[in-house]
Design a protein around this motif. Structure first.
Motif, mmCIF file in Angstrom:
data_model
loop_
_atom_site.group_PDB
_atom_site.id
_atom_site.type_symbol
_atom_site.label_atom_id
_atom_site.label_comp_id
_atom_site.label_asym_id
_atom_site.label_seq_id
_atom_site.Cartn_x
_atom_site.Cartn_y
_atom_site.Cartn_z
ATOM 1 N N VAL A 21 0.724 -0.943 -0.019
ATOM 2 C CA VAL A 21 0.052 0.109 -0.093
ATOM 3 C C VAL A 21 0.796 1.254 0.032
ATOM 4 N N ARG A 22 0.331 2.165 -0.872
ATOM 5 C CA ARG A 22 1.417 3.316 -0.989
ATOM 6 C C ARG A 22 0.196 4.688 -0.624
ATOM 7 N N PHE A 23 1.166 5.634 -0.223
ATOM 8 C CA PHE A 23 0.254 6.820 0.076
ATOM 9 C C PHE A 23 0.592 8.054 -0.936
ATOM 10 N N TYR A 24 -0.010 8.506 -1.763
ATOM 11 C CA TYR A 24 0.728 9.672 -2.472
ATOM 12 C C TYR A 24 0.432 10.917 -1.796
ATOM 13 N N THR A 25 1.326 11.283 -1.020
ATOM 14 C CA THR A 25 1.084 12.940 -0.180
ATOM 15 C C THR A 25 1.859 13.956 -0.935
ATOM 16 N N TYR A 26 1.672 15.103 -0.507
ATOM 17 C CA TYR A 26 2.467 16.166 -0.994
ATOM 18 C C TYR A 26 3.913 16.117 -0.450
ATOM 19 N N GLU A 51 4.439 -0.952 16.762
ATOM 20 C CA GLU A 51 4.384 0.371 17.069
ATOM 21 C C GLU A 51 3.338 1.345 16.319
ATOM 22 N N THR A 52 3.164 2.452 16.933
ATOM 23 C CA THR A 52 2.288 3.439 16.428
ATOM 24 C C THR A 52 2.918 3.985 14.887
ATOM 25 N N GLY A 53 2.253 3.698 13.981
ATOM 26 C CA GLY A 53 2.884 3.969 12.589
ATOM 27 C C GLY A 53 3.299 2.920 11.838
ATOM 28 N N CYS A 54 3.287 1.692 12.488
ATOM 29 C CA CYS A 54 3.756 0.624 11.826
ATOM 30 C C CYS A 54 2.693 -0.106 10.430
ATOM 31 N N GLY A 55 1.820 0.591 10.503
ATOM 32 C CA GLY A 55 0.915 0.334 9.373
ATOM 33 C C GLY A 55 -0.381 -1.006 9.886
ATOM 34 N N LYS A 56 -0.566 -1.015 11.155
ATOM 35 C CA LYS A 56 -1.550 -1.991 11.596
ATOM 36 C C LYS A 56 -2.865 -1.691 10.878
ATOM 37 N N SER A 57 -3.329 -0.583 11.316
ATOM 38 C CA SER A 57 -4.717 -0.009 10.774
ATOM 39 C C SER A 57 -4.629 0.173 9.247
ATOM 40 N N VAL A 58 -3.595 0.227 8.607
ATOM 41 C CA VAL A 58 -3.538 0.227 7.138
ATOM 42 C C VAL A 58 -3.992 -1.051 6.678
ATOM 43 N N THR A 59 -3.196 -2.056 7.360
ATOM 44 C CA THR A 59 -3.608 -3.435 7.070
ATOM 45 C C THR A 59 -5.122 -3.883 7.072
ATOM 46 N N PRO A 68 -8.342 5.223 2.825
ATOM 47 C CA PRO A 68 -8.555 6.239 2.475
ATOM 48 C C PRO A 68 -7.429 6.935 1.300
ATOM 49 N N SER A 69 -8.059 7.647 0.616
ATOM 50 C CA SER A 69 -7.175 8.369 -0.265
ATOM 51 C C SER A 69 -6.389 9.439 0.724
ATOM 52 N N PRO A 70 -5.013 9.710 0.305
ATOM 53 C CA PRO A 70 -4.374 9.418 -1.045
ATOM 54 C C PRO A 70 -3.739 7.962 -1.215
ATOM 55 N N GLY A 71 -4.064 7.062 -0.367
ATOM 56 C CA GLY A 71 -3.688 5.710 -0.239
ATOM 57 C C GLY A 71 -4.098 5.022 -1.598
ATOM 58 N N TYR B 121 -26.131 21.990 -4.117
ATOM 59 C CA TYR B 121 -25.705 20.981 -4.979
ATOM 60 C C TYR B 121 -24.595 20.903 -5.633
ATOM 61 N N LEU B 122 -24.167 22.127 -6.179
ATOM 62 C CA LEU B 122 -22.662 22.374 -6.499
ATOM 63 C C LEU B 122 -21.728 22.097 -5.735
ATOM 64 N N GLY B 123 -21.897 22.426 -4.423
ATOM 65 C CA GLY B 123 -20.734 22.289 -3.702
ATOM 66 C C GLY B 123 -20.513 20.854 -3.174
ATOM 67 N N VAL B 124 -21.751 20.272 -3.038
ATOM 68 C CA VAL B 124 -21.392 18.598 -2.858
ATOM 69 C C VAL B 124 -20.921 17.886 -4.002
ATOM 70 N N GLN B 125 -21.173 18.424 -5.367
ATOM 71 C CA GLN B 125 -20.710 17.681 -6.623
ATOM 72 C C GLN B 125 -19.146 18.124 -6.558
ATOM 73 N N SER B 126 -18.949 19.292 -6.324
ATOM 74 C CA SER B 126 -17.424 19.558 -6.347
ATOM 75 C C SER B 126 -16.674 19.009 -5.316
ATOM 76 N N ALA B 127 -17.232 18.693 -4.257
ATOM 77 C CA ALA B 127 -16.345 17.997 -3.180
ATOM 78 C C ALA B 127 -16.121 16.426 -3.746
ATOM 79 N N ILE B 128 -17.491 15.886 -4.162
ATOM 80 C CA ILE B 128 -17.334 14.256 -4.588
ATOM 81 C C ILE B 128 -16.372 14.253 -5.749
ATOM 82 N N HIS B 129 -16.234 15.144 -6.836
ATOM 83 C CA HIS B 129 -15.639 14.858 -7.971
ATOM 84 C C HIS B 129 -14.199 15.952 -7.762
ATOM 85 N N LYS B 130 -13.703 15.915 -6.535
ATOM 86 C CA LYS B 130 -12.751 16.750 -6.427
ATOM 87 C C LYS B 130 -11.537 16.974 -7.206
ATOM 88 N N ASP B 131 -10.875 18.060 -7.730
ATOM 89 C CA ASP B 131 -9.971 18.078 -8.712
ATOM 90 C C ASP B 131 -10.266 17.450 -10.005
#
Lengths: 380, 348, 375
Positions: A21-26, A51-59, A68-71, B121-131
């Motif tokens: 699993v990879r997370f694409y962050t800023y 430990e915290t951060g080792c990836g248990k929750s992600v698994t 969750p994105s950006p994952g 409506y537009l705000g929700v749609q913008s959020a769902i289709h972000k970017d």
């Protein structure tokens, strides 16, 4: 490796193989999981420690495809043994996976009040789960009650029967909107109160009508457990359910979980960073470090004969009266630019040349005791 | 005490204090004007009055009295309904408001719901289709809308649709229909004074249609300019809700995406938007001044604008007080709605 | 004990904040909308600076649009763009004549900058002061001040500004010594409340005594003539400060109970020091966003006031003022079409100017919001 896997597959309920699993962050690409392997057998409690951060929750999120994105899940397989049929959860479409979520595999989370919707009552939220997965059953119950008591209009009964036969037609939906569905709601309500009673909540009628913020941490967690169990899942994923609770409440919840395992015979993937809880509750344990499972064994076996250097260091660092306090030198690696070989190599006292360059494979060294370490021939 | 009625009671008490404060502020602004100038309001023929006479008039009406004394006298008058006399419209302020509010109401009747629902409506749609394109287009268009001067957009639309294309005349109604409506011989009864409804009530749907045609342009101006804020707040609030733990938990329960988005995330996301709607009303009432002037709509806004140009202080202050009152009451309603949606707030 | 110089200490103190700003600037640079916004603002800055060259003033006050009397004698109606008046001309209600729109637009840029920046600056100063004091000291003072801001916020901005502008007397007798006395009294109270360090007490007392003496013995009374623009400036500032006060009050309340503030208090820092060095730097970001966006909306409100005719003196070079003539043709839209140039081009100037600030503000918000949230 494949032959060993297929035999494992037959007697495990859920198996995670080489999950990436990879997370694409800023700040960069975080290599959160770099090949996680574990399996849960039917009816057992598997602890996932780290430990915290080792990836248990992600698994745990990955199993239900909830990262969750950006994952993004980018590699490996997740197998689920459903009544003999083996499904690859990664390859399922949205609809099929939704039928599994909450029904076959349910989740319980760390901060229960954050994971409950603050604007709906407990009753509404648990009822929602029931309506999603056990709609037919409740419709039938409602019809039965209508027949027995004779209360409620015939229109209501017609609506229920239609909902059973043609649930997706537009006419059904319109009729349902105009119907008060009192009996159905009452059936759901009775079930919710029952469920709450089963998790040892006193005065469940009152609690059902409360909002999440009105409950204490312990009560909320019980409610969440009730919700998770509402559809009789065959596996429960518990992501640090007692971490935010007082120790006394924690003990009660642990007792509850054990009782539930006895009663429903479901498997539990129990995630925690507390080795004490593991020792008390789990049948088998998987130890995670920096995005990998480094060791997996029976509880007694692990505590008696830890193989991986990290596990050894962990067990040694448990504070004991009369002993000097030992900690593991160094820090967890930055997962944006993780080390190439074994991720533990710079903190390991048995570090070898190969550890820096090659990732050790996850292999069964003793019977039912798996390790990923070059000390035990981790390279192929 | 998470009961709704208790919360409402508490807010009502607070309301009275704020309304009182509004009156004090309005009165303080009146007092900015020197007493002699204020005396001019009491004189019929300003040009032929000497400064001495003005001073005597000021004395007579107690314009040199201390602040609190004048305030109480004034407040008494206001509570009896006497808001002063508007020289620009040659009626009392109260009369001016009563005769003009229907036109303003027509505009608000359409503008407010469109802004709120379209914005959500537009705000929700913008959020769902972000970017995606939808998101970026919404954002850019709404920023441009927010940057437009309302009078400029109004002038543009007016010159295009009325001047160039001739589709609609300035004002709330076509001139011949207005003559018909106002002539006593026609038998047209003004039940509500709102042409939109009166047309139907009198069996003249063409008048209703005509009113709709005329109200369209001002509504467009207001919507284009004010919707940006709502879209932005809805979008960011929705994005936050979508990333909240309870959304993930809802998915983990096996709910379909539509339910997760609309039943779980959006309901929580609406909370700050509901609060914003109160402020939106205030923005509307302010923006109406300009829009009504441009479209010669004959409502409260145009009256206030003309009054301001001609330094008709009672009228402008009357309008200001009215808008403040509407804002405060609107906010009370919004707060109650908020407490209904989010039970946590009832503890406050 | 510390071997670092004062300069080195300052550098280490500010280093993480500078890193943060560099990160912010980088992220802003990555957003195309922000670049467009900044480009627009720079474009207008250039116009403003080059105004004397682009549109050479004729007469004493460069902000009065010059009257083309030759053209005025030929026709009383606005003339569409020609070679001599590239944006055309506009006429005025008050003083007959033909006024070059191009000139008005160029010098209107300076008016716009002036109004926008000055109003926001004044409103920020008042708002931050009141909001911080209200939040920091809490209690009944907080309640009263917040009710007061509530009352002002209850009015739509334009409406309250309208009321203030027409109510302000044009000629105000200003007693300078009274102002000095009031200001010094205010400062004295603030200092006393903030429990200042010893070194501030003496100078403050001296200033107060001097002010009192001046007031009692040598009152200096001036008659100030407020131009319409001045009134607009004052009114908009008075209307604008409450929203900043509320904003910073919210932030200060949040930060007030953080550990580092407790630590500073325990270390014996004076209140003023805590506020300026610890609280303000951590609460200022939302205000940055809002004030950038406000520059645009203040210019819009001021333009609206000018459009109504109460915001600018006749023939003043102000975008809204140029368009205000169009009010007369609103009942005859045909005329509007005929004289479209009188409102089309100045309106484009307004829209672009405000758009520039809005784009920048929006991009700032995009970058700063997650940061604020993370705190």
């Amino acid at each position: 490796m494949t032959s060993k896997n297929s035999t494992r597959l037959k007697d495990s309920l859920v198996e995670v193989k080489n999950l990436v699993v990879r997370f694409y962050t800023y700040a960069g690409i975080v290599e959160a999981l770099e090949g996680v392997n574990l399996h849960v057998k039917p009816g057992e409690i598997l602890g996932l420690v780290g430990e915290t951060g080792c990836g248990k929750s992600v698994t745990s999120f990955s199993i239900l495809q909830l990262v969750p994105s950006p994952g993004k899940i980018e590699g490996g397989e997740i197998y689920f043994n459903k009544d003999g049929k083996v499904l690859n959860l990664r390859k399922l479409d949205e609809d099929s996976i939704r039928k599994i979520r909450g029904k076959e595999i349910a989740m319980v989370f760390q901060e229960p009040r954050a994971y409950l919707n603050p604007v709906y009552t407990i009753e509404t939220q648990i009822g929602e789960a029931l309506l999603t997965h056990r709609m037919e059953e409740f419709l039938k119950r409602a019809i039965e009650t209508l027949e027995k008591t004779g209360k409620g209009s015939s229109f209501e009964r017609k609506v229920y029967e239609r909902m059973l036969k043609k649930p997706k037609s537009r006419m059904t939906r319109i009729m349902a909107k105009f119907c008060s569905k009192k009996t159905l709601k009452e059936e759901i309500r009775k079930e919710v109160i029952d469920l709450l009673r089963n998790v040892e909540i006193a005065d469940p009628e009152r609690v059902a009508k409360m909002y999440p913020f009105e409950l204490s941490g312990g009560m909320a967690q019980r409610a969440v457990i009730a919700m998770a169990l509402s559809c009789n899942p065959i596996m429960l994923i518990a992501d640090e359910p007692t971490t935010n609770l007082d120790v006394t409440v924690q003990a009660q919840i642990l007792k509850l979980i054990r009782q539930l395992r006895e009663r429903f015979k479901s498997s539990i993937l129990y995630i925690t960073h507390d080795l004490g809880v593991v020792a008390e509750l789990c049948d088998r344990v998987a130890v995670m470090y920096a995005g990998r499972v480094v060791e997996l064994a029976d509880v007694y076996e692990l505590f008696k004969d830890p193989l991986h250097p990290y596990t050894k260091a962990l067990l040694e660092s448990i504070p004991r009266p009369g002993r000097e306090f030992k900690s593991i030198p160094g820090t967890v690696p930055n997962l944006i630019n993780p080390p190439k070989g074994c991720r533990f190599h710079d903190r390991c006292q048995y570090e070898m040349e190969i550890c820096r360059k090659v990732k050790p494979e996850f292999m069964e060294i003793k019977k039912n005791h798996f390790v990923a370490c070059h000390l035990y021939g981790g390279s192929k | 005490m998470t009961s709704l009625p208790a919360y409402i009671a508490r807010r009502l008490i607070l309301l009275i204090f704020v309304l009182l404060g509004v009156t004090i502020l309005i009165f303080a602004i009146t007092m900015l004007v020197p007493p002699d100038t204020r005396a001019m309001l009491y004189v019929r023929n300003v040009q032929h009055t000497s400064p001495d006479q003005l001073r005597r008039v000021a004395q007579k009406y107690g314009l040199y009295d201390p602040f609190y004394k004048q305030y109480f006298n004034w407040l008494q008058q206001v509570l009896q309904g006497n808001l002063g006399f508007s020289k620009t419209s040659s009626q009392t302020v109260a009369e001016a408001i009563l005769t003009r509010w229907p036109y303003t109401f027509e505009i608000v009747l359409f503008a407010a719901p469109i802004i709120i629902f379209l914005g959500i409506y537009l705000g929700v749609q913008s959020a769902i289709h972000k970017d995606t394109i939808i998101d970026h287009a919404c954002r850019v268009l709404s920023i441009i809308g927010w940057s437009l001067p309302s009078f400029w957009l109004g002038l543009l639309l007016l010159s295009l649709f009325s001047g160039y294309l001739g589709w609609v005349t300035p004002g709330p109604l076509s001139p011949d229909l207005m003559k018909f409506r106002d002539s006593p011989a026609s038998g047209f009864t003004r039940y509500t004074y709102i042409d939109l409804f009166d047309g139907l009530l009198n069996g003249r749907p063409d008048i209703t249609l005509d009113a709709l045609k005329h109200v369209a342009l001002p509504v467009v101006v207001i919507v284009v300019i004010d919707i940006a804020l709502l879209i932005r707040v809805m979008r960011s609030s929705m994005l936050e809700a979508l990333n909240k733990p309870y959304t993930i938990a809802a998915r983990a329960k096996g709910l379909d995406e539509k339910t997760v988005i609309y039943r779980h995330a959006r309901r929580n996301a609406l909370i700050p938007v509901v609060t914003l709607s109160g402020m939106l009303i205030a923005g509307l009432l302010g923006g109406l001044v300009i829009t009504e002037t441009v479209f010669a709509f004959g409502g409260l806004g145009q009256w206030a604008a003309r009054a301001a140009i001609q330094f008709d202080i009672p009228a402008v202050l009357g309008y200001a007080m009215l808008t403040a009152f509407i804002y405060v009451i609107a906010n009370l309603i919004v707060d109650i709605l908020y407490a209904y949606i989010d039970p946590r707030i009832r503890l406050v | 004990m510390s071997t670092k110089t004062r300069w080195e200490r300052l550098k280490t103190e500010w280093a993480p904040r500078i890193e943060e700003w560099k990160f912010i600037l980088r992220r802003i640079g990555e957003s195309p909308l922000a670049i467009v916004g900044i480009a627009i603002i720079v474009f207008f800055i250039v116009i403003a600076c080059m105004a004397p060259i682009l549109a050479p003033p004729q007469g004493r006050d460069p902000f009065l649009m010059p009257n083309d009397e030759e053209l005025a004698s030929l026709t009383p109606q606005p003339v569409p763009p020609t070679t001599r008046h590239i944006f055309g001309t506009v006429i005025s209600n008050q003083v007959a004549g033909q006024y070059d729109i191009y000139y008005g637009c160029i010098w209107g840029t300076i008016s716009a900058f002036r109004i926008g920046i000055m109003v926001v600056a004044i409103a920020l100063i008042i708002g931050i002061t009141i909001g911080t004091i209200s939040a920091y000291y809490g209690g009944i003072l907080d309640e009263i001040l917040m009710r007061f801001t509530d009352i002002i916020i209850a009015f739509p901005g334009l409406v309250l500004a309208m009321a203030l502008v027409i109510a302000f007397p044009t000629l105000i007798p200003v007693d300078i010594t009274q102002i000095i006395l009031m200001l010094s009294a205010v400062f004295a109270i603030i200092f006393a409340a903030f429990k200042p360090e010893r070194k501030f007490v003496l100078p403050t007392t001296i200033i107060l005594v001097v002010a009192l003496y001046l007031y009692l013995n040598n009152p200096i009374i001036l008659s100030m003539n407020l131009t319409k623009l001045d009134k607009v400036l004052i009114s908009l500032s008075l209307v604008g400060w409450p929203s900043y006060a509320r904003l910073i009050r919210g932030e200060v309340l949040r930060v007030k109970n953080e550990d580092y503030v407790e630590a500073a208090k325990a270390a014996g820092c004076s209140d003023l020091r805590i506020i300026t060095k610890h609280i303000l730097p951590n609460t200022i970001y939302p205000l940055l966003i809002v004030s950038t966006l406000d520059i645009g909306s203040i210019v819009l409100t001021a333009a609206a006031l000018s459009f109504l005719g109460i915001g600018a003196d006749p023939n003043y070079a102000d975008w809204g003022n140029i368009i205000s003539m169009s009010r007369n043709w609103v009942s005859k839209p045909g005329l509007l079409v005929q004289f479209y140039h009188t409102f089309l081009i100045p309106g484009i100037f307004i829209t672009l100017f405000v758009l520039g600030w809005n784009l920048l503000g929006d991009a700032l918000r995009d970058v700063l919001d997650p940061m604020i949230r993370r705190r």
